[in-house]
Design a protein around this motif. Structure first.
Motif, mmCIF file in Angstrom:
data_model
loop_
_atom_site.group_PDB
_atom_site.id
_atom_site.type_symbol
_atom_site.label_atom_id
_atom_site.label_comp_id
_atom_site.label_asym_id
_atom_site.label_seq_id
_atom_site.Cartn_x
_atom_site.Cartn_y
_atom_site.Cartn_z
ATOM 1 N N ARG A 1 25.578 41.308 33.648
ATOM 2 C CA ARG A 1 25.892 41.205 35.064
ATOM 3 C C ARG A 1 27.098 42.245 35.519
ATOM 4 N NH1 ARG A 1 25.249 35.664 37.442
ATOM 5 N NH2 ARG A 1 26.722 35.993 38.486
ATOM 6 N N GLY A 2 28.000 42.518 34.615
ATOM 7 C CA GLY A 2 29.001 43.502 34.897
ATOM 8 C C GLY A 2 30.108 43.073 35.793
ATOM 9 N N GLY A 3 31.068 43.750 35.484
ATOM 10 C CA GLY A 3 32.162 43.586 36.454
ATOM 11 C C GLY A 3 33.419 44.480 36.208
ATOM 12 N N GLU A 4 34.229 44.448 37.225
ATOM 13 C CA GLU A 4 35.289 45.805 37.241
ATOM 14 C C GLU A 4 36.502 45.203 37.574
ATOM 15 O OE1 GLU A 4 34.654 49.544 39.570
ATOM 16 O OE2 GLU A 4 36.371 48.675 40.851
ATOM 17 N N LEU A 5 37.481 45.373 36.682
ATOM 18 C CA LEU A 5 38.941 44.934 36.526
ATOM 19 C C LEU A 5 39.757 46.135 36.797
ATOM 20 C CD1 LEU A 5 37.091 43.620 34.115
ATOM 21 C CD2 LEU A 5 38.894 41.887 34.104
ATOM 22 N N GLU A 6 40.924 46.155 37.729
ATOM 23 C CA GLU A 6 41.965 46.973 37.883
ATOM 24 C C GLU A 6 43.045 46.419 37.150
ATOM 25 O OE1 GLU A 6 42.886 48.366 41.725
ATOM 26 O OE2 GLU A 6 40.796 47.290 42.387
ATOM 27 N N LEU A 7 43.576 47.235 36.107
ATOM 28 C CA LEU A 7 44.865 46.830 35.327
ATOM 29 C C LEU A 7 45.974 47.445 35.447
ATOM 30 C CD1 LEU A 7 42.708 46.434 32.020
ATOM 31 C CD2 LEU A 7 42.877 44.579 33.846
ATOM 32 N N GLU A 8 47.290 46.790 35.526
ATOM 33 C CA GLU A 8 48.433 47.542 35.530
ATOM 34 C C GLU A 8 49.423 46.899 34.366
ATOM 35 O OE1 GLU A 8 52.037 48.965 38.283
ATOM 36 O OE2 GLU A 8 50.503 47.905 39.035
ATOM 37 N N VAL A 9 49.453 47.476 33.307
ATOM 38 C CA VAL A 9 50.334 46.883 32.195
ATOM 39 C C VAL A 9 51.967 47.112 32.603
ATOM 40 C CG1 VAL A 9 51.148 47.040 29.909
ATOM 41 C CG2 VAL A 9 48.786 47.376 30.484
ATOM 42 N N ARG A 10 52.702 46.257 32.745
ATOM 43 C CA ARG A 10 54.114 46.167 33.216
ATOM 44 C C ARG A 10 55.094 46.313 31.992
ATOM 45 N NH1 ARG A 10 53.496 41.098 37.170
ATOM 46 N NH2 ARG A 10 55.469 40.593 36.126
ATOM 47 N N ASP A 11 56.354 46.790 32.278
ATOM 48 C CA ASP A 11 57.189 46.843 31.475
ATOM 49 C C ASP A 11 58.068 45.381 30.947
ATOM 50 O OD1 ASP A 11 57.126 49.798 31.451
ATOM 51 O OD2 ASP A 11 58.464 49.876 33.097
ATOM 52 N N ASP A 12 57.609 44.402 31.957
ATOM 53 C CA ASP A 12 58.332 43.086 31.443
ATOM 54 C C ASP A 12 57.461 42.280 30.539
ATOM 55 O OD1 ASP A 12 56.207 42.580 33.178
ATOM 56 O OD2 ASP A 12 57.588 41.298 34.434
ATOM 57 N N GLY A 13 56.593 42.920 29.917
ATOM 58 C CA GLY A 13 55.663 42.221 29.077
ATOM 59 C C GLY A 13 54.324 41.142 29.814
ATOM 60 N N ARG A 14 54.076 41.698 30.769
ATOM 61 C CA ARG A 14 53.122 41.171 31.691
ATOM 62 C C ARG A 14 52.041 42.175 31.942
ATOM 63 N NH1 ARG A 14 53.380 35.615 31.945
ATOM 64 N NH2 ARG A 14 52.519 35.597 34.004
ATOM 65 N N ILE A 15 50.992 41.693 32.752
ATOM 66 C CA ILE A 15 49.894 42.567 33.066
ATOM 67 C C ILE A 15 49.219 41.974 34.429
ATOM 68 C CG2 ILE A 15 47.964 41.345 31.797
ATOM 69 C CD1 ILE A 15 46.689 44.207 31.436
ATOM 70 N N ASN A 16 49.104 42.873 35.258
ATOM 71 C CA ASN A 16 48.518 42.729 36.684
ATOM 72 C C ASN A 16 47.013 42.894 36.443
ATOM 73 O OD1 ASN A 16 50.886 42.015 37.664
ATOM 74 N ND2 ASN A 16 51.275 44.200 38.529
ATOM 75 N N ILE A 17 46.086 41.865 36.838
ATOM 76 C CA ILE A 17 44.745 41.862 36.591
ATOM 77 C C ILE A 17 44.278 41.751 38.082
ATOM 78 C CG2 ILE A 17 42.713 41.197 35.592
ATOM 79 C CD1 ILE A 17 44.060 40.326 33.229
ATOM 80 N N ALA A 18 43.453 42.704 38.768
ATOM 81 C CA ALA A 18 43.003 42.677 39.977
ATOM 82 C C ALA A 18 41.465 42.798 40.261
ATOM 83 C CB ALA A 18 43.538 43.788 41.097
ATOM 84 N N GLY A 19 40.785 42.087 41.095
ATOM 85 C CA GLY A 19 39.423 41.895 41.485
ATOM 86 C C GLY A 19 38.954 41.357 42.321
ATOM 87 N N GLN A 20 37.779 41.436 42.837
ATOM 88 C CA GLN A 20 37.336 40.518 43.951
ATOM 89 C C GLN A 20 36.264 39.477 43.664
ATOM 90 O OE1 GLN A 20 35.775 43.551 47.383
ATOM 91 N NE2 GLN A 20 36.505 45.271 45.700
ATOM 92 N N THR A 21 36.001 38.760 44.599
ATOM 93 C CA THR A 21 35.184 37.616 44.516
ATOM 94 C C THR A 21 33.985 37.600 45.632
ATOM 95 O OG1 THR A 21 36.485 35.977 45.714
ATOM 96 C CG2 THR A 21 36.847 36.219 43.277
ATOM 97 N N VAL A 22 32.781 36.882 45.152
ATOM 98 C CA VAL A 22 31.695 36.399 46.196
ATOM 99 C C VAL A 22 31.394 35.146 46.144
ATOM 100 C CG1 VAL A 22 29.614 37.183 47.024
ATOM 101 C CG2 VAL A 22 31.175 38.908 46.028
ATOM 102 N N THR A 23 31.382 34.300 47.175
ATOM 103 C CA THR A 23 30.738 33.131 47.074
ATOM 104 C C THR A 23 29.447 32.825 47.229
ATOM 105 O OG1 THR A 23 32.915 32.169 48.095
ATOM 106 C CG2 THR A 23 31.020 30.765 48.185
ATOM 107 N N ILE A 24 29.054 31.837 46.292
ATOM 108 C CA ILE A 24 27.581 31.902 46.211
ATOM 109 C C ILE A 24 27.003 30.525 46.624
ATOM 110 C CG2 ILE A 24 25.888 31.495 44.189
ATOM 111 C CD1 ILE A 24 26.608 34.537 44.757
#
Length: 287
Positions: free
Chosen positions: A257-280
């Motif tokens: 199926r495949g999928g794309e994720l945008e990641l940003e590793v933060r200095d506070d020990g957390r990570i931002n994970i961004a993406g989109q969605t489609v309703t089926i």
């Protein structure tokens, strides 16, 4: 009883790609037995259940909700794509008025913020530690056969075993990998591993510039292969950020199926994970 249900494909902007999750916003908590039965009935890698914490809130006005995730066989502690899908349901269909939603979960508070395109999730970072491949020889063999392996790492917190293929491998070797879920599960019965993530270095200089690729196999929790896995990227993001010396990463999970994720590793020990969605699907479960 009537329960609203939505099915969304997460980490994609195209239908039938990404990872499908079922989302049920509930007026009140259900029994654990019913949660398990509903998740088994939906038969997706995860079904998410959202409940209000403050009875005076609605799904439109509230900013804090309780969130639980179930595979067809078990409840899990962290799920990325079903969290993304849950936020999308509240923002798109319940017209939630808040810029950020907070979900109380087994992994603590998870915040999801609307972006120009899609949503960004604030997740815990789960760094793995390097392992001796000989300690996991049978699991490595069941996962990647005779492909050359560069490193093996384990995240004790998430119980995800990360197998990095050698840089000499072509991406097609990962995409064409055929993993026998039964053999993989039988290779590791100690409880140390609940998922195997096979990963390899990407080609950031070639469009669209993915920093790394991965696939995720979790037969231990009833998911032979998870198409696109947010929780795995709490481990992968930590690993590849360290290896590549980058805080911002573009990842592609190359399941069928495949999928794309945008990641940003933060200095506070957390990570931002961004993406989109489609309703089926949008409907009603009638009990």
């Amino acid at each position: 009883m009537e329960i609203p249900v939505f099915t969304l494909d997460a980490f994609t902007n195209l239908p039938f790609k990404g990872n499908p999750a079922a989302v049920c916003p509930l007026q009140h908590e259900l029994s654990d037995d019913l949660y398990h039965k509903l998740a088994a009935e939906m038969n997706l890698s995860e079904t998410a259940f959202i409940t209000r914490i403050n009875p005076s809130d609605s799904f439109t006005t509230g900013s804090r909700f309780r969130l639980r995730w179930f595979t067809p066989t078990t409840e899990i502690n962290l799920c990325g794509h079903a969290t993304l899908a849950s936020a999308a349901v509240l923002f798109q269909y319940n017209k939630n008025v808040n810029p950020t939603l907070v979900f109380e979960t087994k992994s603590g508070d998870l915040c999801v913020t609307q972006k120009e395109e899609g949503y960004s999730m604030d997740f815990p970072l789960n760094p793995p530690t390097r392992q001796d491949p000989n300690d996991f020889r049978g699991t490595i063999k069941a996962a990647v056969g005779n492909l050359p392996v560069q490193e093996v790492y384990l995240c004790n917190n998430t119980k995800k075993l990360l197998i990095r293929l050698a840089d000499s491998c072509d991406t097609s070797m990962l995409t064409h990998l055929k993993v026998d879920g039964v053999a993989l599960q039988n290779s590791e019965r100690s409880g140390r591993v609940r998922a195997v993530v096979v990963t390899m270095k990407g080609s950031p200089d070639c469009q669209p510039g993915y920093d790394f690729y991965s696939r995720n196999f979790a037969p231990w929790v009833g998911i032979p292969e998870d198409p696109v896995t947010g929780s795995a990227h709490t481990v992968l993001g930590s690993y590849w950020s360290d290896k590549l010396g980058k805080k911002k990463l573009l990842a592609y999970q190359c399941s069928s199926r495949g999928g794309e994720l945008e990641l940003e590793v933060r200095d506070d020990g957390r990570i931002n994970i961004a993406g989109q969605t489609v309703t089926i699907l949008q409907g009603t479960i009638k009990l």
